[in-house]
Design an enzyme around this catalytic site. Structure first.
Site, PDB file in Angstrom:
ATOM      1  N   ASP A 122       0.842  -1.190   0.000  1.00  0.00           N
ATOM      2  CA  ASP A 122       0.000   0.000   0.000  1.00  0.00           C
ATOM      3  C   ASP A 122       0.880   1.242   0.000  1.00  0.00           C
ATOM      4  OD1 ASP A 122      -2.549   1.079  -0.133  1.00  0.00           O
ATOM      5  OD2 ASP A 122      -2.632   1.445   2.012  1.00  0.00           O
ATOM      6  N   HIS A 129      -3.906  14.177   0.943  1.00  0.00           N
ATOM      7  CA  HIS A 129      -4.093  13.284   2.094  1.00  0.00           C
ATOM      8  C   HIS A 129      -2.892  13.363   3.033  1.00  0.00           C
ATOM      9  CE1 HIS A 129      -5.062   9.767   4.476  1.00  0.00           C
ATOM     10  NE2 HIS A 129      -3.932   9.173   4.115  1.00  0.00           N
ATOM     11  N   GLU A 199     -10.536   3.737   3.894  1.00  0.00           N
ATOM     12  CA  GLU A 199      -9.674   4.500   2.992  1.00  0.00           C
ATOM     13  C   GLU A 199     -10.059   4.154   1.564  1.00  0.00           C
ATOM     14  OE1 GLU A 199      -5.505   4.142   3.728  1.00  0.00           O
ATOM     15  OE2 GLU A 199      -5.621   5.113   5.688  1.00  0.00           O
ATOM     16  N   GLU A 201      -9.336   3.839  -2.107  1.00  0.00           N
ATOM     17  CA  GLU A 201      -8.113   3.693  -2.896  1.00  0.00           C
ATOM     18  C   GLU A 201      -8.402   3.023  -4.235  1.00  0.00           C
ATOM     19  OE1 GLU A 201      -4.709   2.089  -0.991  1.00  0.00           O
ATOM     20  OE2 GLU A 201      -5.273   2.782   1.021  1.00  0.00           O
ATOM     21  N   ASP A 233      -8.990   0.175   2.156  1.00  0.00           N
ATOM     22  CA  ASP A 233      -7.963  -0.259   3.105  1.00  0.00           C
ATOM     23  C   ASP A 233      -8.428   0.123   4.506  1.00  0.00           C
ATOM     24  OD1 ASP A 233      -5.507  -1.306   3.965  1.00  0.00           O
ATOM     25  OD2 ASP A 233      -4.598   0.685   3.976  1.00  0.00           O
ATOM     26  N   ARG A 237      -7.464   3.345  13.548  1.00  0.00           N
ATOM     27  CA  ARG A 237      -6.568   4.490  13.761  1.00  0.00           C
ATOM     28  C   ARG A 237      -5.945   4.499  15.159  1.00  0.00           C
ATOM     29  NH1 ARG A 237      -5.404   5.823   8.646  1.00  0.00           N
ATOM     30  NH2 ARG A 237      -7.224   6.527   7.453  1.00  0.00           N
ATOM     31  N   GLN A 240      -3.299   1.762  15.069  1.00  0.00           N
ATOM     32  CA  GLN A 240      -2.234   2.232  14.180  1.00  0.00           C
ATOM     33  C   GLN A 240      -1.390   3.318  14.846  1.00  0.00           C
ATOM     34  OE1 GLN A 240      -3.746   4.002  10.582  1.00  0.00           O
ATOM     35  NE2 GLN A 240      -1.711   4.552   9.811  1.00  0.00           N
ATOM     36  N   LYS A 253      -3.601  -1.990  10.282  1.00  0.00           N
ATOM     37  CA  LYS A 253      -4.017  -1.986   8.886  1.00  0.00           C
ATOM     38  C   LYS A 253      -3.861  -3.378   8.279  1.00  0.00           C
ATOM     39  CE  LYS A 253      -2.904   1.664   6.427  1.00  0.00           C
ATOM     40  NZ  LYS A 253      -4.184   2.377   6.239  1.00  0.00           N
ATOM     41  N   THR A 257      -8.600  -5.813   4.020  1.00  0.00           N
ATOM     42  CA  THR A 257      -8.567  -4.902   2.881  1.00  0.00           C
ATOM     43  C   THR A 257      -9.563  -5.452   1.878  1.00  0.00           C
ATOM     44  OG1 THR A 257      -6.241  -4.300   3.207  1.00  0.00           O
ATOM     45  CG2 THR A 257      -7.186  -3.926   1.019  1.00  0.00           C
ATOM     46  N   GLU A 358      -9.492  12.278   7.873  1.00  0.00           N
ATOM     47  CA  GLU A 358      -9.450  13.619   7.278  1.00  0.00           C
ATOM     48  C   GLU A 358     -10.785  14.344   7.436  1.00  0.00           C
ATOM     49  OE1 GLU A 358      -7.472  14.207   3.341  1.00  0.00           O
ATOM     50  OE2 GLU A 358      -7.495  12.028   3.366  1.00  0.00           O
TER      51      GLU A 358
END
Length: 412
Positions: A122, A129, A199, A201, A233, A237, A240, A253, A257, A358
């Site tokens: 990834d 971002h 996420e 992607e 993904d 948080r 992480q 993470k 996925t 975000e």
């Protein structure tokens, strides 16, 4: 023009022809598993079709398999022959009687993981971002670290946790920081994640392998990447944030996925190619791109059916050719079925943010989802990532297959 009813002018017209693997419970052949393509609201089962009609010699072995692995390894000449053969069958009305028995309603099929994922990498390629995350995580420092504009930053993920769209995702357990030490002086606890995120992607599916020591160029993308998939993904948080220093993402993470069940061939995206954003300082020579290095793919992110963001992949700083080059620049060999992700797709606007981290500024500013406000994902939430792109036919467009997943409560 295709003779398949309802396909012309749709996001699954004859200029798309995504590939996947489906299950048809009522089909006895090969336990109902079929390599397939989608045309309009129909699935064309290619395994059964190839056994019933004359098929190009170079294509036949790839369609006799239970997934796309043989096709991926076969390379561009076979990919082009397959598209040419399918286009002829679906546009020449004289083939209708032979092909029609192998068409099934999409609703009557179930998508399976289309290929065995060899390795998953990834990346972190959106400057918008990366800047916002830097501002959240390092409010008093420079948002972008010194290396960010010199190479596409990435990490190796867990191939075994890649699942097909529609697979539920269970909230993971993990170790996270606590606000106060416990009675034993520990500043962490082991518990379900409270800051589960998504996420949006774009994933790239690798075809032919390379030998160890092979270093690729950006213009070799189409030689080694078969196509793209919408990718989510999932990220915990809080887990992480506690574990990633100093070696980067790990368990936060590596629990799931999700990818779409249909792979859009790179050849179908030829009309979507666009220049990359201005890259300053200029990339080192081995990463330099001549010509369009990005793709015009529009993204829509939905939670429980409510649109929360619409970023555009065209704004992403580092392109897929550069990701592929950096991945192999030290001599790492590619394997058929390798998957690499773009990293979160985010644009400059407030409504172009590709993750809740975000959108909520690190959980400090709730975002509205329908009639409620929230920060991170709740149990029962359904997350969908949809993507569209220009097609190669005049005025046409492609609807990339959606990727969807529902959050289940933590187990035990």
């Amino acid at each position: 023009m295709t003779w398949v009813e309802g396909a012309e002018g749709s996001g699954y017209d004859v200029d798309h022809l995504p590939l996947g693997v489906v299950e048809l419970p009522d089909l006895a052949d090969r336990d109902g598993h079929q390599v397939a393509t989608r045309i309009g609201e129909h699935v064309l089962t290619l395994t059964s079709l190839a056994a019933a009609v004359t098929t190009p010699d170079e294509v036949q072995p790839a369609l006799a398999c239970r997934d796309l692995g043989t096709l991926l390894a076969a390379g561009p000449a076979t990919w082009a022959a397959l598209r040419e053969w399918l286009t002829g069958l679906l546009t020449d009305d004289t083939h209708r009687d032979a092909v029609a028995p192998h068409l099934h309603a999409v609703a009557d099929t179930r998508s399976l993981l289309p290929f065995a994922v060899a390795d998953f990498v990834d990346f972190y390629c959106s400057e918008h971002h990366a800047r916002r995350v830097g501002e959240i995580m390092r409010p008093d420092g420079e948002p972008l670290l010194p290396n960010w504009r010199h190479l596409p930053v990435g990490y190796h993920g867990r191939a075994g946790t890649v699942v097909v769209s529609g697979t539920p995702v269970r909230r993971p357990y993990g170790q996270r920081r606590t606000s106060q030490p416990d009675g034993e002086g520990r500043s962490a606890e082991y518990a379900p994640s409270r800051r589960l995120d998504l996420e949006a992607e774009l994933g790239f599916v690798v075809g032919p392998p390379t030998a160890p020591g092979t270093r690729l160029r950006p213009d070799q993308l189409a030689d080694h990447v078969f196509g793209v998939v919408a990718l989510n993904d999932w990220s915990a948080r809080d887990i992480q944030g506690w574990e990633y220093a100093p070696l980067g993402p790990f368990l936060g993470k590596a629990f799931a996925t999700s990818i779409a069940g249909w792979v859009t061939p790179l050849a179908a995206l030829e009309a979507a190619r666009v220049p990359l954003p201005d890259q300053q300082p200029p990339p080192l020579p081995h990463l330099a791109v001549n010509g369009p290095g990005g793709y015009d793919v529009a993204v829509e992110l939905r939670i429980n059916g409510e649109v929360v963001s619409r970023p555009a992949y065209a704004t992403t700083y580092w392109g897929p050719g550069q990701m592929l080059v950096h991945l192999t620049s030290g001599g790492l060999p590619l394997r058929s079925g390798d998957l690499f992700g773009s990293g979160t797709i985010s644009g400059p606007g407030d409504d172009e943010r590709g993750c809740l981290l975000e959108l909520t500024h690190g959980g400090r500013q709730p975002v509205r989802v329908g009639d409620v406000e929230r920060t991170f994902l709740e149990d029962g939430d359904e997350v969908t990532i949809a993507m569209t792109a220009p097609g190669t036919l005049p005025g046409s467009w492609l609807q990339l297959a959606e990727v969807t997943g529902t959050v289940l409560p933590a187990d035990g």
